[in-house]
Motif scaffolding. Structure first.
Motif, PDB file in Angstrom:
ATOM      1  N   THR A  70       9.987  17.629   0.616  1.00 48.20           N
ATOM      2  CA  THR A  70       9.642  16.202   0.602  1.00 48.20           C
ATOM      3  C   THR A  70      10.547  15.364  -0.296  1.00 48.20           C
ATOM      4  O   THR A  70      10.671  14.157  -0.081  1.00 48.20           O
ATOM      5  N   ARG A  71      11.192  15.974  -1.303  1.00 44.91           N
ATOM      6  CA  ARG A  71      11.924  15.182  -2.288  1.00 44.91           C
ATOM      7  C   ARG A  71      13.393  15.571  -2.414  1.00 44.91           C
ATOM      8  O   ARG A  71      14.228  14.711  -2.673  1.00 44.91           O
ATOM      9  N   ILE A  72      13.699  16.826  -2.297  1.00 43.44           N
ATOM     10  CA  ILE A  72      15.037  17.329  -2.598  1.00 43.44           C
ATOM     11  C   ILE A  72      16.053  16.755  -1.610  1.00 43.44           C
ATOM     12  O   ILE A  72      15.764  16.580  -0.428  1.00 43.44           O
ATOM     13  N   ARG A  73      17.247  16.416  -2.109  1.00 48.43           N
ATOM     14  CA  ARG A  73      18.270  15.861  -1.231  1.00 48.43           C
ATOM     15  C   ARG A  73      18.901  16.958  -0.377  1.00 48.43           C
ATOM     16  O   ARG A  73      18.863  18.150  -0.735  1.00 48.43           O
ATOM     17  N   LEU A  74      19.488  16.535   0.742  1.00 51.03           N
ATOM     18  CA  LEU A  74      20.005  17.456   1.745  1.00 51.03           C
ATOM     19  C   LEU A  74      21.462  17.113   2.017  1.00 51.03           C
ATOM     20  O   LEU A  74      21.771  16.020   2.494  1.00 51.03           O
ATOM     21  N   GLY A  75      22.367  18.049   1.710  1.00 51.23           N
ATOM     22  CA  GLY A  75      23.784  17.759   1.859  1.00 51.23           C
ATOM     23  C   GLY A  75      24.496  18.775   2.723  1.00 51.23           C
ATOM     24  O   GLY A  75      24.129  19.953   2.757  1.00 51.23           O
ATOM     25  N   VAL A  76      25.526  18.316   3.411  1.00 48.01           N
ATOM     26  CA  VAL A  76      26.387  19.216   4.169  1.00 48.01           C
ATOM     27  C   VAL A  76      27.789  19.126   3.600  1.00 48.01           C
ATOM     28  O   VAL A  76      28.320  18.051   3.374  1.00 48.01           O
ATOM     29  N   ALA A  77      28.394  20.296   3.339  1.00 49.63           N
ATOM     30  CA  ALA A  77      29.724  20.353   2.732  1.00 49.63           C
ATOM     31  C   ALA A  77      30.553  21.436   3.454  1.00 49.63           C
ATOM     32  O   ALA A  77      30.657  22.534   2.958  1.00 49.63           O
ATOM     33  N   ILE A  78      31.082  21.129   4.561  1.00 49.40           N
ATOM     34  CA  ILE A  78      31.240  19.826   5.185  1.00 49.40           C
ATOM     35  C   ILE A  78      31.165  19.990   6.703  1.00 49.40           C
ATOM     36  O   ILE A  78      31.254  21.115   7.208  1.00 49.40           O
ATOM     37  N   VAL A  79      31.058  18.849   7.432  1.00 52.45           N
ATOM     38  CA  VAL A  79      31.290  18.811   8.878  1.00 52.45           C
ATOM     39  C   VAL A  79      32.717  18.325   9.102  1.00 52.45           C
ATOM     40  O   VAL A  79      33.152  17.346   8.491  1.00 52.45           O
ATOM     41  N   ASN A  80      33.452  19.006   9.968  1.00 49.46           N
ATOM     42  CA  ASN A  80      34.823  18.614  10.252  1.00 49.46           C
ATOM     43  C   ASN A  80      34.851  17.530  11.329  1.00 49.46           C
ATOM     44  O   ASN A  80      34.440  17.756  12.465  1.00 49.46           O
ATOM     45  N   LEU A  81      35.321  16.355  10.945  1.00 51.23           N
ATOM     46  CA  LEU A  81      35.275  15.179  11.814  1.00 51.23           C
ATOM     47  C   LEU A  81      35.990  15.346  13.152  1.00 51.23           C
ATOM     48  O   LEU A  81      35.495  14.848  14.168  1.00 51.23           O
TER      49      LEU A  81
END
Length: 302
Positions: A70-81
């Motif tokens: 519910t609170r923790i941030r969600l990151g992707v490192a990385i998606v290749n554009l």
């Protein structure tokens, strides 16, 4: 300094139950964020390192984690554009931001694996300018303005996407890359920069300086540019300091390394256990991987 955690997305521990367990446990322990990474295709020759041979899709894995937190941030490192059209990535990112209540950090890169470029039908030429233009297109789509875009690499007719992201003007965009041109691009265009898995963290301050100098030259506040470091943790017995790589050795040594990263200008580090061969390798024992991961996650909690 924020401390995050890499989600189970590679190898033996990348299962539904472990992903859910790590996501909820990290939130309970006070970790700031959860992170994934992308590997699209595994060539037979040359074989990549074990961590890259069995990897969940990064945005789908984050969506799974979003449903259990519910609170923790969600990151992707990385998606290749270059691997997919900006209109599709914009829709995916906006949807995840909506479903998570505005918790997405979108890390983007230009790609480096030639077999992945071939398999996705993408072009390796002029990846830097393409990245800069695609970032512009994402922001146009998230703005809801309906404005068209006619660039060197992409055309967008007049129109829009709904729903818009919860975060305004959109999810923070963090650019990867290690070459000076990529570092300067992150400083000029992005909300932050993400270091790569093979970065020499003992010298990361040099890269931070390039990113922030580029931000200042572009008229931006250099201190507002985030610096996120992937932390391939290798925890174990205490090691001699001479020649020791950052984030290896005892828990006390790893915690001291985190403090040194903060002094070098890093604003967030995420401990990524996918790079531990006893956890993230495809042939690692799942039970051993789970026990080892749990111990490290608890020991390095903020």
């Amino acid at each position: 300094m924020h401390v995050g955690l890499g989600l189970p997305v590679a190898g033996a521990w990348a299962s539904p139950d472990r992903l859910a367990h790590v996501a909820t446990r990290a939130e309970q322990l006070g970790y700031h964020s959860l992170w994934t990474f992308q590997r699209l295709f595994v060539p037979v020759d040359p074989q990549p390192e074990p961590v890259y041979r069995s990897v969940l899709d990064p945005l789908i894995a984050l969506t799974y984690a979003a449903a259990r937190t519910t609170r923790i941030r969600l990151g992707v490192a990385i998606v290749n554009l270059p691997f997919l059209p900006p209109v599709y990535l914009a829709k995916q990112a906006a949807s995840l931001d909506v479903l998570s209540g505005g918790r997405l950090d979108l890390g983007l890169g230009s790609g480096w694996s030639e077999p992945e470029f071939i398999a996705s039908g993408a072009d390796m030429a002029r990846r830097g300018p393409r990245t800069a233009e695609y970032v512009q297109v994402l922001r146009v789509l998230w703005s809801g303005s309906g404005a068209p875009h006619h660039g060197e690499f992409y055309r967008l007719p007049e129109g829009y996407q709904h729903p818009l992201p919860v975060q305004r003007p959109g999810p923070p965009i963090l650019l990867g890359g290690s070459a000076p041109a990529a570092l300067r691009r992150a400083g000029r265009l992005a909300d932050g920069w993400i270091s790569r898995s093979k970065a020499n963290l003992a010298e990361i301050g040099d890269s931070v300086a390039i990113v922030r100098a580029a931000a200042a030259e572009a008229g931006r506040d250099p201190d507002a540019v985030r610096v996120v470091s992937r932390g391939p943790v290798r925890a174990g017995d205490a090691l001699p300091e001479a020649g020791r790589a950052p984030l290896t050795g005892s828990y006390a040594q790893i915690r001291a390394d985190v403090d040194r990263l903060a002094e070098a200008g890093v604003t967030e580090v995420f401990h990524d256990l996918n790079w531990d061969p006893l956890i993230g390798a495809p042939d690692a024992d799942p039970r051993t991987a789970a026990r080892r991961a749990d111990e490290i996650i608890d020991a390095l909690a903020p």
